[in-house]
Scaffold this active site. Structure first.
Site, PDB file in Angstrom:
ATOM      1  N   HIS A  17       0.844  -1.200   0.000  1.00 54.29           N
ATOM      2  CA  HIS A  17       0.000   0.000   0.000  1.00 54.29           C
ATOM      3  C   HIS A  17       0.873   1.242   0.000  1.00 54.29           C
ATOM      4  CE1 HIS A  17       0.612   0.816   4.265  1.00 54.29           C
ATOM      5  NE2 HIS A  17       0.253  -0.430   4.561  1.00 54.29           N
ATOM      6  N   HIS A  20       3.993   1.638   2.240  1.00 54.17           N
ATOM      7  CA  HIS A  20       5.211   0.942   1.790  1.00 54.17           C
ATOM      8  C   HIS A  20       5.873   1.724   0.660  1.00 54.17           C
ATOM      9  CE1 HIS A  20       2.554  -2.597   3.065  1.00 54.17           C
ATOM     10  NE2 HIS A  20       3.454  -2.443   4.018  1.00 54.17           N
ATOM     11  N   CYS A 125       0.981  -8.914  20.811  1.00 52.89           N
ATOM     12  CA  CYS A 125       0.151  -8.554  19.651  1.00 52.89           C
ATOM     13  C   CYS A 125       0.551  -9.444  18.477  1.00 52.89           C
ATOM     14  CB  CYS A 125       0.324  -7.094  19.256  1.00 52.89           C
ATOM     15  SG  CYS A 125      -0.518  -6.727  17.684  1.00 52.89           S
ATOM     16  N   CYS A 128       1.709  -7.395  15.320  1.00 53.45           N
ATOM     17  CA  CYS A 128       3.060  -6.817  15.401  1.00 53.45           C
ATOM     18  C   CYS A 128       4.109  -7.917  15.552  1.00 53.45           C
ATOM     19  CB  CYS A 128       3.224  -5.937  16.631  1.00 53.45           C
ATOM     20  SG  CYS A 128       2.301  -4.426  16.648  1.00 53.45           S
ATOM     21  N   CYS A 143      -3.404  -3.183  21.590  1.00 50.86           N
ATOM     22  CA  CYS A 143      -2.151  -2.835  20.926  1.00 50.86           C
ATOM     23  C   CYS A 143      -2.145  -1.345  20.585  1.00 50.86           C
ATOM     24  CB  CYS A 143      -2.022  -3.665  19.638  1.00 50.86           C
ATOM     25  SG  CYS A 143      -0.690  -3.072  18.583  1.00 50.86           S
ATOM     26  N   HIS A 146      -2.256  -1.421  16.446  1.00 49.89           N
ATOM     27  CA  HIS A 146      -3.407  -2.012  15.747  1.00 49.89           C
ATOM     28  C   HIS A 146      -4.712  -1.868  16.505  1.00 49.89           C
ATOM     29  CE1 HIS A 146       0.125  -4.032  13.937  1.00 49.89           C
ATOM     30  NE2 HIS A 146      -0.562  -3.773  12.849  1.00 49.89           N
ATOM     31  N   LYS A 296      -3.643   6.396  11.055  1.00 50.35           N
ATOM     32  CA  LYS A 296      -2.618   5.694  10.281  1.00 50.35           C
ATOM     33  C   LYS A 296      -3.300   4.854   9.201  1.00 50.35           C
ATOM     34  CE  LYS A 296       0.787   2.049  10.455  1.00 50.35           C
ATOM     35  NZ  LYS A 296       1.229   0.841  11.134  1.00 50.35           N
ATOM     36  N   LYS A 299      -4.122  -1.683   6.695  1.00 45.79           N
ATOM     37  CA  LYS A 299      -5.136  -2.617   6.208  1.00 45.79           C
ATOM     38  C   LYS A 299      -6.192  -2.871   7.281  1.00 45.79           C
ATOM     39  CE  LYS A 299      -5.740  -5.982   2.904  1.00 45.79           C
ATOM     40  NZ  LYS A 299      -5.557  -5.950   1.486  1.00 45.79           N
TER      41      LYS A 299
HETATM   42  N1  MSP Z   1       8.426  -6.229   8.469  1.00 41.74           N
HETATM   43  C1  MSP Z   1       8.537  -5.102   9.314  1.00 41.74           C
HETATM   44  C2  MSP Z   1       9.852  -4.393   9.125  1.00 41.74           C
HETATM   45  C3  MSP Z   1      11.070  -5.251   9.339  1.00 41.74           C
HETATM   46  S1  MSP Z   1      12.535  -4.351   9.005  1.00 41.74           S
HETATM   47  C4  MSP Z   1      13.758  -5.352   9.530  1.00 41.74           C
HETATM   48  C5  MSP Z   1       7.396  -4.115   9.023  1.00 41.74           C
HETATM   49  N2  MSP Z   1       6.801  -4.251   7.838  1.00 41.74           N
HETATM   50  S2  MSP Z   1       5.547  -3.392   7.358  1.00 41.74           S
HETATM   51  O1  MSP Z   1       5.265  -3.879   6.033  1.00 41.74           O
HETATM   52  O2  MSP Z   1       4.507  -3.458   8.307  1.00 41.74           O
HETATM   53  O3  MSP Z   1       5.989  -1.906   7.322  1.00 41.74           O
HETATM   54  C6  MSP Z   1       7.126  -1.501   6.618  1.00 41.74           C
HETATM   55  C7  MSP Z   1       7.269  -0.012   6.648  1.00 41.74           C
HETATM   56  O4  MSP Z   1       6.148   0.636   6.063  1.00 41.74           O
HETATM   57  C8  MSP Z   1       7.423   0.551   8.041  1.00 41.74           C
HETATM   58  O5  MSP Z   1       8.512   1.461   8.041  1.00 41.74           O
HETATM   59  C9  MSP Z   1       6.157   1.278   8.283  1.00 41.74           C
HETATM   60  O6  MSP Z   1       6.313   2.372   9.107  1.00 41.74           O
HETATM   61  C10 MSP Z   1       5.817   1.731   6.866  1.00 41.74           C
HETATM   62  N3  MSP Z   1       4.439   2.082   6.805  1.00 41.74           N
HETATM   63  C11 MSP Z   1       3.380   1.240   6.878  1.00 41.74           C
HETATM   64  N4  MSP Z   1       2.260   2.020   6.897  1.00 41.74           N
HETATM   65  C12 MSP Z   1       2.588   3.314   6.873  1.00 41.74           C
HETATM   66  C13 MSP Z   1       1.889   4.510   6.696  1.00 41.74           C
HETATM   67  N5  MSP Z   1       0.592   4.567   6.672  1.00 41.74           N
HETATM   68  N6  MSP Z   1       2.616   5.642   6.494  1.00 41.74           N
HETATM   69  C14 MSP Z   1       3.971   5.624   6.365  1.00 41.74           C
HETATM   70  N7  MSP Z   1       4.637   4.521   6.519  1.00 41.74           N
HETATM   71  C15 MSP Z   1       4.007   3.388   7.076  1.00 41.74           C
HETATM   72  O7  MSP Z   1       7.116  -3.285   9.845  1.00 41.74           O
END
Ligand code: MSP
Length: 479
Positions: A17, A20, A125, A128, A143, A146, A296, A299
């Site tokens: 999304h 990412h 959680c 997480c 959490c 979440h 935030k 999903k």
């Molecule tokens: N798998 C772990 C990271 C492991 S690193 C050794 C993880 N994955 S994640 O897919 O949930 O998130 C990855 C990144 O995307 C995180 O830095 C997270 O902050 C970022 N984002 C996810 N949603 C976000 C927003 N809505 N806004 C900005 N970034 C956020 O965490």
């Protein structure tokens, strides 16, 4: 010099999304900027595929974890070229080379005496994959991220002696005030440490979907330890036949969102110390993109904006520009299609796009496409060094603002000088005005290239040609 930049590796329990995409784009802008400066850059991204969140999501869909991981990892892989991410490698934590290296490093941590077997009980959680400490937990045992109810878990685990790194971490934070940036997040990490560190689970006994603990094969490693190590393991096999570890480790920047601060600023340096590895230079923390409801984007909250849709409608450059421009890097910011449209029309089409097409059109019309040799009236030398200094502090939004001030200044310059009047009057000053526009536009376009690689490449080709040809609009006006 070598410059190694990483994104977090993305969970494959959900599809990609905009959050990412945001992390990836920010890292890519910095990577491209550093390549422009002649650094030896390695840019890593990838997917985090083990652990409970993935296993649970797979079982809920009647799939094996590996099937879900394969399916979603592919989605993240194809996202990268769609974002124009210039990553040098895409790691998957199910890569056998990664798994073997994780075992090797953690075996050393074990041999060095940093582990023990004990019973863990706490609030957990599953989304997480994290046990929460008391002061993080929301009312009703929920959490903080979440907002779902935590579960009480009791399990015999291997532990990592995080508490024994208390002093070493305090020293790290005392000695390196730029280890975590911006300062707000440095302070957050430091205060987490100063409240006193507890040992953390290193393994899970019940879970099967993970990297096997080599000295106790009934356990798999807790997913965060497996995941964090990707930053090191990738270098050993990213380039077939060559180990890049000595060339690129330690990492220069880890780019992360603020939700994964504790893992990267507390667990990670301690783990590296335990494994006798050097620490990364900086952890750069960005805020969250918020949905229209101001929460935030995630999903589980159901307020996700799809990056593919944004790309289809506005193009990749516009998405990159918008995210770096509209959300101050390091802070939270709400995002939406209306704001994308507004920035696109006002800034890309009207300001930068117009400056580019007016400049090329006037040089073609008045000077037959040849940029006059006259000395320019505006020099932008300082701008490049100011932008570089901001990028060194991971401030891509502020750097873009500085660049944009000059885009606007040049548009005012065009209005003030009115080259069409100079041309009508056959005033020789037209040469210096056109030279100013051509050269400044070139500098600005180079500085914008890390943000908008596609459009700027096209424009630089035009600007570098022996004879400029008038541009069709860079950013077509929307109806
Ligand atoms: N798998 C772990 C990271 C492991 S690193 C050794 C993880 N994955 S994640 O897919 O949930 O998130 C990855 C990144 O995307 C995180 O830095 C997270 O902050 C970022 N984002 C996810 N949603 C976000 C927003 N809505 N806004 C900005 N970034 C956020 O965490």
């Amino acid at each position: 010099m070598s410059f190694y930049i990483t994104t977090p590796i993305y969970y494959v329990n959900a599809e990609p999304h905009l959050g990412h995409a945001y992390t990836t784009i920010a890292a890519d802008v910095l990577a491209r900027h550093m390549r422009q400066r002649g650094e030896d850059v390695f840019f890593l991204t990838g997917t985090d595929e083990h652990g409970e969140p993935v296993a649970d999501a797979a079982h809920a869909q009647g799939l094996e974890p590996k099937e879900l991981a394969d399916r979603n990892a592919e989605r993240f892989k194809v996202l990268m070229p769609q974002l124009n991410a210039s990553n040098d490698f895409f790691i998957r934590t199910t890569d056998p080379q990664h798994e073997a290296k994780v075992q090797e490093v953690l075996q050393l941590v074990h041999d060095n005496g940093h582990t023990y077997k004990g019973t863990y009980e706490g609030w957990y959680c599953p989304r997480c994959a994290d046990f929460k400490v008391e002061n993080e937990i929301l009312d009703g045992n929920r959490c903080p991220i979440h907002e779902i109810e935590l579960t009480r878990e009791r399990e015999e685990n291997w532990f990592f002696r995080l508490s024994t790194f208390q002093e070493a971490l305090e020293k790290l934070y005392a000695d390196q005030p730029d280890f975590v940036m911006p300062p707000r997040h440095f302070n957050e990490a430091r205060s987490f440490i100063s409240q006193g560190l507890q040992d953390v689970s290193l393994s899970r006994a019940r879970l099967k979907w993970g990297v096997t603990v080599p000295w106790d094969p009934d356990h798999v490693f807790y997913v965060w330890f497996d995941a964090l190590l990707n930053y090191v393991t990738a270098l050993s096999y990213a380039q077939p036949g060559e180990d890049l570890t000595d060339r690129f480790w330690p990492a220069t920047y880890h780019i992360i969102g603020k939700d994964i601060l504790k893992f990267h600023t507390v667990f990670w340096p301690a783990l590296l110390m335990a494994a006798e590895l050097e620490l990364p230079r900086h952890v750069f923390v960005h805020g969250f993109l918020l949905g229209g409801d101001g929460r935030k984007m995630s999903k589980s909250l159901g307020n996700v904006l799809d990056p593919f849709e944004v790309i289809d409608e506005y193009g990749t450059d516009a998405l990159r520009f918008y995210l770096m421009r509209d959300v101050a890097y390091g802070s939270d910011g709400a995002v939406g299609m209306d704001a994308v449209r507004a920035r696109y029309d006002a800034e890309l089409a009207n300001e930068y796009g117009n400056l580019a097409s007016r400049t090329t059109a006037m040089i073609e019309r008045y000077r037959d496409g040849v940029v006059p040799a006259a000395a320019p009236e505006i020099e932008l030398d300082e701008l490049s060094s100011d932008v570089a200094a901001l990028m060194d502090r991971a401030e891509p939004t502020q750097a873009l603002e500085l660049i944009w001030q000059q885009v606007r200044r040049l548009n005012r310059y065009v209005e003030e000088q009115a080259p069409w009047k100079l041309a009508a009057a056959e005033d020789p000053r037209l040469d210096s005005v056109l030279a100013t526009l051509a050269r400044s536009l070139r500098t600005l376009t180079e500085l914008l290239a890390p943000y908008m690689p596609v459009t700027t490449t096209k424009l630089l080709e035009v600007l570098d040609a022996d004879r400029l040809t008038a541009l069709r609009p860079l950013f077509p006006k929307r109806k």
